[in-house]
Motif scaffolding. Structure first.
Motif, PDB file in Angstrom:
ATOM      1  N   GLU A 127     -11.851  -1.167 -13.931  1.00 56.54           N
ATOM      2  CA  GLU A 127     -11.865   0.057 -13.200  1.00 56.54           C
ATOM      3  C   GLU A 127     -13.006   0.536 -12.660  1.00 56.54           C
ATOM      4  O   GLU A 127     -14.083   0.656 -12.935  1.00 56.54           O
ATOM      5  CB  GLU A 127     -11.166   1.077 -14.220  1.00 56.54           C
ATOM      6  CG  GLU A 127     -10.024   0.767 -14.703  1.00 56.54           C
ATOM      7  CD  GLU A 127      -9.493   1.838 -15.556  1.00 56.54           C
ATOM      8  OE1 GLU A 127     -10.043   3.086 -15.719  1.00 56.54           O
ATOM      9  OE2 GLU A 127      -8.153   1.542 -16.145  1.00 56.54           O
ATOM     10  N   ALA A 176      -4.744  -2.959   0.303  1.00 53.44           N
ATOM     11  CA  ALA A 176      -5.580  -3.881  -0.704  1.00 53.44           C
ATOM     12  C   ALA A 176      -6.334  -4.960   0.156  1.00 53.44           C
ATOM     13  O   ALA A 176      -5.834  -5.445   1.151  1.00 53.44           O
ATOM     14  CB  ALA A 176      -4.365  -5.031  -1.438  1.00 53.44           C
ATOM     15  N   GLY A 184       0.913  -1.370   0.012  1.00 50.46           N
ATOM     16  CA  GLY A 184      -0.044   0.059  -0.063  1.00 50.46           C
ATOM     17  C   GLY A 184       0.950   1.175  -0.068  1.00 50.46           C
ATOM     18  O   GLY A 184       0.305   2.501  -0.183  1.00 50.46           O
ATOM     19  N   ASN A 215      -5.520  -4.071 -13.575  1.00 51.09           N
ATOM     20  CA  ASN A 215      -6.608  -3.826 -13.197  1.00 51.09           C
ATOM     21  C   ASN A 215      -7.753  -4.754 -14.032  1.00 51.09           C
ATOM     22  O   ASN A 215      -7.678  -4.642 -15.313  1.00 51.09           O
ATOM     23  CB  ASN A 215      -7.042  -2.417 -13.543  1.00 51.09           C
ATOM     24  CG  ASN A 215      -6.760  -1.360 -12.360  1.00 51.09           C
ATOM     25  OD1 ASN A 215      -6.681  -2.033 -11.465  1.00 51.09           O
ATOM     26  ND2 ASN A 215      -7.271  -0.182 -12.622  1.00 51.09           N
ATOM     27  N   GLU A 275      -8.160   3.757   0.190  1.00 48.69           N
ATOM     28  CA  GLU A 275      -7.073   4.978   0.348  1.00 48.69           C
ATOM     29  C   GLU A 275      -7.111   5.384   1.805  1.00 48.69           C
ATOM     30  O   GLU A 275      -6.166   6.038   2.179  1.00 48.69           O
ATOM     31  CB  GLU A 275      -7.462   6.208  -0.582  1.00 48.69           C
ATOM     32  CG  GLU A 275      -7.615   5.963  -2.040  1.00 48.69           C
ATOM     33  CD  GLU A 275      -6.152   5.506  -2.461  1.00 48.69           C
ATOM     34  OE1 GLU A 275      -5.003   6.159  -2.327  1.00 48.69           O
ATOM     35  OE2 GLU A 275      -6.128   4.298  -3.367  1.00 48.69           O
ATOM     36  N   ALA A 287      -8.324  -5.392  -8.675  1.00 52.62           N
ATOM     37  CA  ALA A 287      -6.849  -5.648  -9.333  1.00 52.62           C
ATOM     38  C   ALA A 287      -6.893  -7.257  -9.146  1.00 52.62           C
ATOM     39  O   ALA A 287      -7.611  -8.072  -8.669  1.00 52.62           O
ATOM     40  CB  ALA A 287      -6.053  -5.171  -8.633  1.00 52.62           C
ATOM     41  N   ARG A 304      -2.397   3.383   1.114  1.00 52.96           N
ATOM     42  CA  ARG A 304      -3.466   2.742   1.046  1.00 52.96           C
ATOM     43  C   ARG A 304      -3.387   1.312   1.404  1.00 52.96           C
ATOM     44  O   ARG A 304      -2.106   0.887   1.734  1.00 52.96           O
ATOM     45  CB  ARG A 304      -3.899   2.817  -0.594  1.00 52.96           C
ATOM     46  CG  ARG A 304      -2.957   2.251  -1.466  1.00 52.96           C
ATOM     47  CD  ARG A 304      -3.132   2.392  -3.023  1.00 52.96           C
ATOM     48  NE  ARG A 304      -3.100   3.847  -3.215  1.00 52.96           N
ATOM     49  CZ  ARG A 304      -2.045   4.547  -3.345  1.00 52.96           C
ATOM     50  NH1 ARG A 304      -0.903   3.641  -3.515  1.00 52.96           N
ATOM     51  NH2 ARG A 304      -2.113   5.783  -3.749  1.00 52.96           N
ATOM     52  N   THR A 306       2.158  -2.818  -6.633  1.00 52.77           N
ATOM     53  CA  THR A 306       1.833  -1.590  -6.374  1.00 52.77           C
ATOM     54  C   THR A 306       0.659  -1.216  -6.996  1.00 52.77           C
ATOM     55  O   THR A 306       0.299  -1.957  -7.887  1.00 52.77           O
ATOM     56  CB  THR A 306       2.966  -0.433  -6.240  1.00 52.77           C
ATOM     57  OG1 THR A 306       3.111  -0.376  -7.666  1.00 52.77           O
ATOM     58  CG2 THR A 306       3.995  -0.910  -5.585  1.00 52.77           C
ATOM     59  N   GLN A 307      -0.350  -0.205  -6.614  1.00 52.98           N
ATOM     60  CA  GLN A 307      -1.203   0.424  -7.202  1.00 52.98           C
ATOM     61  C   GLN A 307      -0.619   0.806  -8.562  1.00 52.98           C
ATOM     62  O   GLN A 307      -1.641   0.372  -9.805  1.00 52.98           O
ATOM     63  CB  GLN A 307      -1.720   1.715  -6.663  1.00 52.98           C
ATOM     64  CG  GLN A 307      -3.170   2.400  -7.376  1.00 52.98           C
ATOM     65  CD  GLN A 307      -3.479   3.279  -6.683  1.00 52.98           C
ATOM     66  OE1 GLN A 307      -4.629   3.483  -6.144  1.00 52.98           O
ATOM     67  NE2 GLN A 307      -2.669   4.590  -6.739  1.00 52.98           N
ATOM     68  N   GLU A 308       0.372   1.235  -8.892  1.00 48.92           N
ATOM     69  CA  GLU A 308       0.816   1.526 -10.412  1.00 48.92           C
ATOM     70  C   GLU A 308       1.122   0.213 -11.146  1.00 48.92           C
ATOM     71  O   GLU A 308       0.827   0.401 -12.514  1.00 48.92           O
ATOM     72  CB  GLU A 308       2.251   2.372 -10.303  1.00 48.92           C
ATOM     73  CG  GLU A 308       2.819   2.521 -11.681  1.00 48.92           C
ATOM     74  CD  GLU A 308       3.927   3.727 -11.656  1.00 48.92           C
ATOM     75  OE1 GLU A 308       4.595   3.969 -12.644  1.00 48.92           O
ATOM     76  OE2 GLU A 308       4.351   3.909 -10.227  1.00 48.92           O
ATOM     77  N   TRP A 363      -8.384  -1.570  -3.994  1.00 50.84           N
ATOM     78  CA  TRP A 363      -7.614  -0.533  -3.067  1.00 50.84           C
ATOM     79  C   TRP A 363      -8.597  -0.053  -2.227  1.00 50.84           C
ATOM     80  O   TRP A 363      -9.848   0.498  -2.621  1.00 50.84           O
ATOM     81  CB  TRP A 363      -6.853   0.318  -3.924  1.00 50.84           C
ATOM     82  CG  TRP A 363      -5.830  -0.224  -4.997  1.00 50.84           C
ATOM     83  CD1 TRP A 363      -5.934  -0.774  -6.183  1.00 50.84           C
ATOM     84  CD2 TRP A 363      -4.471  -0.973  -4.454  1.00 50.84           C
ATOM     85  NE1 TRP A 363      -4.878  -1.392  -6.834  1.00 50.84           N
ATOM     86  CE2 TRP A 363      -3.956  -1.645  -5.487  1.00 50.84           C
ATOM     87  CE3 TRP A 363      -3.866  -1.001  -3.191  1.00 50.84           C
ATOM     88  CZ2 TRP A 363      -2.563  -2.253  -5.577  1.00 50.84           C
ATOM     89  CZ3 TRP A 363      -2.605  -1.664  -3.098  1.00 50.84           C
ATOM     90  CH2 TRP A 363      -2.280  -2.005  -4.233  1.00 50.84           C
ATOM     91  N   ASP A 377     -11.371   0.240  -7.752  1.00 56.61           N
ATOM     92  CA  ASP A 377     -10.946  -0.820  -8.668  1.00 56.61           C
ATOM     93  C   ASP A 377     -10.685  -2.150  -8.063  1.00 56.61           C
ATOM     94  O   ASP A 377     -10.840  -2.334  -6.920  1.00 56.61           O
ATOM     95  CB  ASP A 377      -9.412  -0.341  -9.068  1.00 56.61           C
ATOM     96  CG  ASP A 377      -9.363   1.107  -9.682  1.00 56.61           C
ATOM     97  OD1 ASP A 377     -10.223   1.501 -10.519  1.00 56.61           O
ATOM     98  OD2 ASP A 377      -8.491   1.756  -9.600  1.00 56.61           O
TER      99      ASP A 377
END
Length: 432
Positions: free
Chosen positions: A259, A195, A189, A256, A215, A226, A193, A250-252, A213, A224
């Protein structure tokens, strides 16, 4: 204390689905701690022995077992208790390939509580112990999963807090009797954030994980869906395409599957499964055009798709923290191939259907509407579904953990007498 109880009733009344009920004992019902969906597992089977765990009216961890198909329940109140005032503090169990019962209980950002039965198939637990001693100070959401064929286990939990946590994954080797840490931080996170995940081990032995996710501590910041999978027992992880992840995810870098923006009333910690070919199916709900609908995100021919169930006629907004009182339960999902048709099933309860246990089913390839059948004739309160996934994988039978419970919003309690803990045993599933 060990006792034995077995009360069976055969039913068919509400639908053409034949089922039995077996009453096990009486459970804590002042909140939903015994029935929240992220218990992994509330009920499980090893060969022909079925195990159940729950908190009794005095908050003692209580274990039960029977010999399938219809043996008497043996019930044992253990020496351990939990803080049942917090519905996060669930009991999760699994049985390894040698028949030892593993149990973890009473967690919400606190030290690991873990024990093992003193003998194979025993309900008597030994002393609390560590697993690896790494990242075991702030544990939440303990979940066991049986690996295919080896008899080994994996154990997943969050280390940290809502809005800033990491996903830890441990592995148990029955040959050595030792836990090792596969990943101290599988999904990161990044301090911003965390998961909220669900996982499934398919018939090929692949581990599938999906998550939303969040925040902050506020459920409205969920967003989202993932996805990741592992074909080597959790050591390495890939996207659905087979492309390797650089860990931690990671989120990046996460794939996905779908979305979904924040403030969509997207719920966390739901369920997933696969079909016989290993294609993942992820069940959730969120708001679409003012209605809160169950949704299924699934992989078909390498493409992520979504099934909008559309059988609900009302909406609500999720916000805030703590265990919420919500008009519908989070859904459980499973897939069964019957002749040439592949049917997807959802288990849930909905206040629009008087909070009964309901099964919905559909062949996603057809244009037919979803069919719904109630499995109980009275309300189960704020129950959420748990079923025996090991038994289902072995036999296709669906044994559902059932207890009427009430949840006050935001971790409140209601003064309620203990209610029956029972299994609702489906002998057959409805067909399209």
């Amino acid at each position: 204390m060990i006792s034995s109880i077995s009360i069976f009733s055969a039913c068919k009344g509400l639908s053409d689905v034949a089922f039995k009920k077996s009453i096990i004992g009486s459970g804590w019902a002042n909140n939903s701690i015994n029935t929240v969906i992220f218990r992994q597992n509330a009920v499980t089977t090893h060969r022909n022995t079925q195990f159940v765990a729950y908190y009794d009216a005095q908050s003692y961890v209580t274990l039960a077992k029977r010999t399938l198909p219809a043996g008497d329940w043996e019930v044992h109140k253990t020496q351990y208790t939990g803080n049942t005032a917090d519905a996060h503090n669930v009991i999760s169990i699994a049985v390894d390939g040698d028949g030892y019962l593993h149990i973890s209980w009473d967690h919400h950002d606190n030290e690991l509580r873990y024990a093992v039965s003193v003998e194979p198939l025993s309900l008597v637990l030994g002393a609390k112990k560590q697993m690896t001693g790494i990242e075991e100070g702030k544990v939440s959401y303990p979940q066991f999963y049986n690996l295919k064929n080896s008899g080994d286990l994996i154990f997943m939990y969050r280390s940290g807090q809502s809005g800033r946590g990491i996903l830890v994954i441990n592995s148990y080797d029955i040959k050595t009797g030792v836990w090792s840490q596969l990943h101290q931080n599988l999904i990161d996170g990044e301090g911003k954030r965390n998961a909220y995940w669900q996982a499934y081990v398919d018939k090929q032995g692949t581990i599938h994980v999906s998550w939303v996710w969040r925040e902050t501590w506020d459920v409205s910041t969920n967003h989202d869906i993932a996805y990741a999978k592992s074909t080597d027992g959790g050591k390495t992880w890939t996207r659905s395409t087979g492309e390797a992840y650089e860990l931690p995810i990671t989120q990046e870098t996460a794939e996905n599957a779908w979305e979904i923006p924040q403030n969509s009333s997207l719920i966390n910690q739901t369920s997933m499964t696969t079909d016989d070919a290993g294609n993942p199916y992820i069940a959730n709900y969120w708001n679409v055009e003012g209605k809160t609908q169950y949704q299924i995100v699934y992989l078909e021919n390498g493409i992520w798709k979504k099934q909008h169930t559309s059988f609900r006629d009302s909406g609500f907004d999720l916000g805030g923290g703590g265990t919420k009182k919500i008009p519908i339960s989070r859904p459980e999902i499973f897939v069964q191939k019957q002749k040439s048709e592949k049917t997807v099933y959802l288990l849930f309860r909905d206040d629009l259907r008087e909070s009964k246990i309901t099964i919905a089913y559909k062949n996603l390839a057809s244009q037919k509407d979803w069919k719904l059948q109630d499995l109980t004739d009275i309300s189960v309160g704020d129950w959420e579904p748990n079923f025996d996934k090991q038994l289902y994988k072995q036999t296709g039978k669906v044994h559902i953990f059932q207890q009427e419970v009430i949840q006050v919003d935001g971790e409140g309690l209601i003064d309620k007498k203990a209610t029956p803990v029972q299994l609702l045993e489906l002998d057959n599933l409805p067909l399209n």
